[in-house]
Design an enzyme around this catalytic site. Structure first.
Site, PDB file in Angstrom:
ATOM      1  N   ASN A 227       0.878  -1.168   0.000  1.00 58.63           N
ATOM      2  CA  ASN A 227       0.000   0.000   0.000  1.00 58.63           C
ATOM      3  C   ASN A 227       0.917   1.220   0.000  1.00 58.63           C
ATOM      4  O   ASN A 227       1.449   1.612   1.041  1.00 58.63           O
ATOM      5  CB  ASN A 227      -0.897   0.013   1.239  1.00 58.63           C
ATOM      6  CG  ASN A 227      -1.886  -1.136   1.214  1.00 58.63           C
ATOM      7  OD1 ASN A 227      -2.510  -1.406   0.186  1.00 58.63           O
ATOM      8  ND2 ASN A 227      -2.012  -1.829   2.322  1.00 58.63           N
ATOM      9  N   GLU A 311      -8.236  -3.274  -2.667  1.00 57.62           N
ATOM     10  CA  GLU A 311      -8.414  -2.533  -1.414  1.00 57.62           C
ATOM     11  C   GLU A 311      -8.160  -1.036  -1.619  1.00 57.62           C
ATOM     12  O   GLU A 311      -7.337  -0.426  -0.948  1.00 57.62           O
ATOM     13  CB  GLU A 311      -7.530  -3.118  -0.314  1.00 57.62           C
ATOM     14  CG  GLU A 311      -7.892  -4.566  -0.027  1.00 57.62           C
ATOM     15  CD  GLU A 311      -7.182  -5.176   1.176  1.00 57.62           C
ATOM     16  OE1 GLU A 311      -6.055  -4.755   1.471  1.00 57.62           O
ATOM     17  OE2 GLU A 311      -7.771  -6.085   1.801  1.00 57.62           O
ATOM     18  N   ASP A 390      -7.207 -14.766   2.778  1.00 58.46           N
ATOM     19  CA  ASP A 390      -6.208 -13.846   3.303  1.00 58.46           C
ATOM     20  C   ASP A 390      -5.447 -14.419   4.500  1.00 58.46           C
ATOM     21  O   ASP A 390      -5.662 -13.981   5.624  1.00 58.46           O
ATOM     22  CB  ASP A 390      -6.915 -12.533   3.701  1.00 58.46           C
ATOM     23  CG  ASP A 390      -5.934 -11.394   3.897  1.00 58.46           C
ATOM     24  OD1 ASP A 390      -4.765 -11.555   3.556  1.00 58.46           O
ATOM     25  OD2 ASP A 390      -6.362 -10.337   4.403  1.00 58.46           O
ATOM     26  N   GLU A 418      -0.579 -12.073  11.060  1.00 53.15           N
ATOM     27  CA  GLU A 418      -1.758 -11.213  11.148  1.00 53.15           C
ATOM     28  C   GLU A 418      -2.971 -11.931  11.749  1.00 53.15           C
ATOM     29  O   GLU A 418      -3.613 -11.407  12.662  1.00 53.15           O
ATOM     30  CB  GLU A 418      -2.101 -10.672   9.745  1.00 53.15           C
ATOM     31  CG  GLU A 418      -3.339  -9.799   9.752  1.00 53.15           C
ATOM     32  CD  GLU A 418      -3.631  -9.175   8.388  1.00 53.15           C
ATOM     33  OE1 GLU A 418      -2.816  -9.336   7.451  1.00 53.15           O
ATOM     34  OE2 GLU A 418      -4.677  -8.512   8.274  1.00 53.15           O
ATOM     35  N   GLU A 536      -5.213 -23.121  16.029  1.00 54.39           N
ATOM     36  CA  GLU A 536      -6.426 -23.345  15.239  1.00 54.39           C
ATOM     37  C   GLU A 536      -7.570 -23.844  16.122  1.00 54.39           C
ATOM     38  O   GLU A 536      -8.727 -23.441  15.951  1.00 54.39           O
ATOM     39  CB  GLU A 536      -6.154 -24.378  14.134  1.00 54.39           C
ATOM     40  CG  GLU A 536      -7.373 -24.688  13.297  1.00 54.39           C
ATOM     41  CD  GLU A 536      -7.092 -25.657  12.145  1.00 54.39           C
ATOM     42  OE1 GLU A 536      -6.124 -26.427  12.242  1.00 54.39           O
ATOM     43  OE2 GLU A 536      -7.843 -25.627  11.150  1.00 54.39           O
TER      44      GLU A 536
END
Ligand code: GCU
Length: 704
Positions: A227, A311, A390, A418, A536
């Site tokens: 970005n 995005e 993602d 993330e 998980e």
């Protein structure tokens, strides 16, 4: 000679990471190895090449620390006997009494390829020879030898290895912004920038970073966020290029090429044109001129990384052009200099209305890019995230792998955690990456694993490899959570050799980081190897994904993910949950796969449990292959997972006094947070689905 005090401190803080080079002594065979490895020399007249100098310096530094004695560098090769000899060979083994023919057989030279190395002990010369076709290969050979010795190998007289990297491009992408923030950064602020200034020449950190990268085989680095904000748009201009050239110089000493993320609308952003239309000749000319400016400052510049029409980033869609038009225009500008375009496929429509059950973000990358197969220039590579969404804790592999036949491809992983605990929870991702790499796409109806598609070997592509989003920052130990270094290390090792197992990599990393106490290492390996499964089990179940707080994406929130504001993407109601991605009644995503993958995912009976809710909408009472109902699976895994998270802390506590306090304490505090936070996850997820389904826990446990 060695500044041992600060070296010890740097080991105890985690800064030295896997290059700690703890002094060896007790290993059987140590004495004779130490005697054998007393000198370093370079064969022939070479030695001036910068990478060769780095290789020699690294070898000396590493051996001195490991063996605890001075290592001599013999400048002129008057004495061939003894020690370690470095030299370059020709790939064809030609040129008479050369280094190659003296020490290596044909197959070693062949196996070393253009970027790899060979190491062999020569009995006649009583020396250890490290050979490579390129200076970069020698550097990799040096780091390999040091890794072997640091991991306890003492029988140098038996060494005979030759290897080449499986992937041409082995790349790390920084999401660092010029203001010093790091998008999805969990290890402090950027060590590259602060307040729109470059920090990289103010300390040794950049050099230390380059060493760590080269030691695991990384050869490409993109230094700014995909970005690209206004300030970073200037990275390709003389305002920033002198500083960027200095970074490139440091990287070059370690064989690493510098890449930049660029803003597709840079000509507009810099107020030089009123359009960024890729088919407008003024735009194409602008990029040609600007690219020439970049190459003048950084002659071995790697190329551009581009996030376009994604995005809210600008891209060719504004002008009714497609991704191939956009990428090829940049590729033309880079071609004269040998540069490449890495064009990201993370393109989707953010605004999904949940009532429309046909639009599916998971389909987006394939729908956008598969029809363009064959249209991209040969110096463009498409960078494809490992999964269709993602970087979730569990996703199927992106069906674009297998769907593209005539396009260079690069696989993208995210080392930054993330969605996998943000480096506050331990989550060793190498087992997940291995599953992706080994996944058979059935391209051409054959054995066509992702690893051979990404490397380019399957289709014979010109460019191929693996890139990953960095997990490093300004924290003393680079990665915030010390155990997250294993992901960084593991990424590099896998990009070099995808055949290594997750255990082998964990074993290497623990020994290099913590030393030779086998009990200590066994315990840490056990923690690492269980950590993904544990993470998980107390977070989003059965492949459904997300369930995180909006924007920062940390912590449980079933309906929190920002792009579910148009509805619950998991489609849960009082009867069931999951996304129907089948062909008959769902989004049809399952049909993007080839061969039996398509039918297995499409079938409720055959779909593997761990991906059930990714592909199917089912009642809470649906019975899994495991024999449990979906709702009972959710309760059980969440109770058990939270317990196991507490178990990780208990395991770690047995290490007190057995590793440096500095290392012990930093991990202990993170594991405490994880243990508490896992309970919060457990309670939020269980309560949510308990309320929705109205079904009690079969074991009668209290659900908050
Ligand atoms: C994710 C992440 C963003 C990032 C994006 C990308 O959506 O949350 O921060 O910019 O991936 O890969 O481009």
């Amino acid at each position: 000679m060695l500044d041992t005090e600060s070296s010890d401190q740097q080991i105890a803080s985690g800064y030295k990471a896997w290059l700690s080079y703890r002094r060896l002594a007790d290993q059987p065979g140590f004495e004779s190895m130490a005697e054998q490895l007393s000198t370093i020399s370079v064969f022939g007249s070479g030695g001036k090449e910068v990478l060769l100098k780095t290789a020699v310096a690294e070898l000396q530094l590493g051996l001195q620390a490991l063996l605890g004695k001075p290592i001599l560098i013999i400048q002129e090769q008057e004495q061939m006997q003894g020690g370690i000899v470095l030299g370059q060979f020709h790939q064809d083994g030609s040129s008479g009494e050369s280094f190659g023919t003296r020490y290596f057989n044909e197959s070693s030279i062949k196996n070393a390829g253009s970027e790899g190395f060979a190491i062999v002990f020569s009995k006649s010369d009583n020396c250890l020879a490290i050979g490579a076709a390129s200076p970069a290969g020698l550097l990799y050979g040096v780091f390999h030898l040091l890794r072997l010795i640091a991991a306890g190998e003492t029988r140098v007289q038996d060494l005979n290895v030759a290897q080449a990297p499986a992937n041409g491009l082995r790349m790390i992408d920084h999401w660092d912004n010029f203001d010093g923030s790091v998008e999805r950064g969990y290890a402090g602020r950027s060590f590259l920038y602060e307040n729109n200034r470059f920090l990289t020449t103010e300390s040794d950190r950049m050099r230390d970073y380059a060493r760590l990268l080269a030691s695991i085989g990384i050869n490409s680095l993109c230094i700014n966020n995909v970005n690209v904000h206004h300030e970073e748009t200037y990275f390709i201009t003389p305002r920033c290029l002198p500083e960027i050239a200095r970074i490139a110089d440091i990287l070059k000493d370690y064989g690493i090429k510098l890449f930049l993320s660029v803003n597709f609308a840079a000509p507009i952003e810099l107020k030089e044109l009123d359009t960024a239309d890729p088919l407008d000749s003024r735009v194409a000319d602008w990029w040609k001129r600007q690219t020439a400016v970049v190459y003048e400052a950084v002659p071995d510049f790697g190329g551009f990384l581009v996030k376009a029409d994604s995005e809210n980033r600008p891209g060719p869609f504004t002008y009714d052009r497609d991704h191939a038009d956009g990428a090829n225009m940049l590729a033309d500008a880079l071609r004269p200099f040998g540069g490449i375009v890495i064009w990201r496929c993370f393109v989707y429509n953010c605004k999904q209305d949940w009532r429309d059950r046909k639009t599916d973000r998971a389909r987006a990358a394939y729908d956008h890019f598969q029809p363009l197969d064959g249209r991209f220039a040969d110096n463009v590579a498409l960078q494809i995230k490992n999964g269709p969404l993602d970087f979730q804790v569990r996703e199927p592999v992106s069906p674009l792998f297998g769907g593209l036949e005539k396009t260079n491809q690069v696989l993208e992983f995210q080392i930054a955690q993330e969605y996998t605990g943000q480096q506050r929870h331990v989550c060793y991702l190498v087992p997940q990456w291995k599953e992706v790499l080994d996944f058979n796409t059935f391209a051409k109806g054959e054995q066509a694993p992702v690893k051979s598609i990404a490397s380019g070997s399957f289709w014979g592509n010109k460019i191929g490899g693996i890139a990953a989003v960095s997990n490093t920052g300004r924290d003393g130990n680079w990665t915030g959570h010390l155990l997250a270094q294993a992901n960084w290390y593991g990424f590099g090792r896998l990009a070099w050799n995808p055949e290594l197992t997750a255990e082998e990599i964990a074993q290497e990393w623990t020994t290099l980081t913590f030393g030779h106490d086998e009990g200590v290492n066994a315990l840490i390996i056990d923690m690492l190897m269980n950590s993904w499964r544990i993470y998980e089990s107390y977070t989003a179940p059965l492949g459904i994904g997300w369930m995180v707080n909006p924007n920062h994406h940390y912590g449980p929130n079933v309906d929190g993910y920002e792009f579910s504001q148009w509805g619950t993407y998991h489609y849960s109601d009082h009867k069931g949950l999951g996304v129907d991605r089948t062909t008959a009644t769902g989004t049809g995503y399952s049909a993007q796969y080839l061969g039996e993958n398509a039918s297995i995912y499409n079938s409720l009976e055959q779909c593997p449990d761990e991906l059930l809710l990714f592909f199917h909408h089912v009642p809470y009472t649906h019975v899994l292959h495991s024999g449990k109902t979906v709702i009972q699976h959710i309760y059980d895994t969440h109770f058990h997972g939270a317990e196991e998270a507490g178990g990780l802390l208990a395991q770690w506590r047995t290490l007190k006094g057995r590793i440096e306090d500095g290392l012990y304490l930093q991990v202990e505090s993170r594991l405490q947070e994880q243990a508490e936070h896992a309970k919060e996850w457990r309670d939020q997820i269980n309560t949510y689905f308990h309320r929705k389904s109205g079904i009690p826990d079969a074991q009668g446990r209290r659900i908050y």
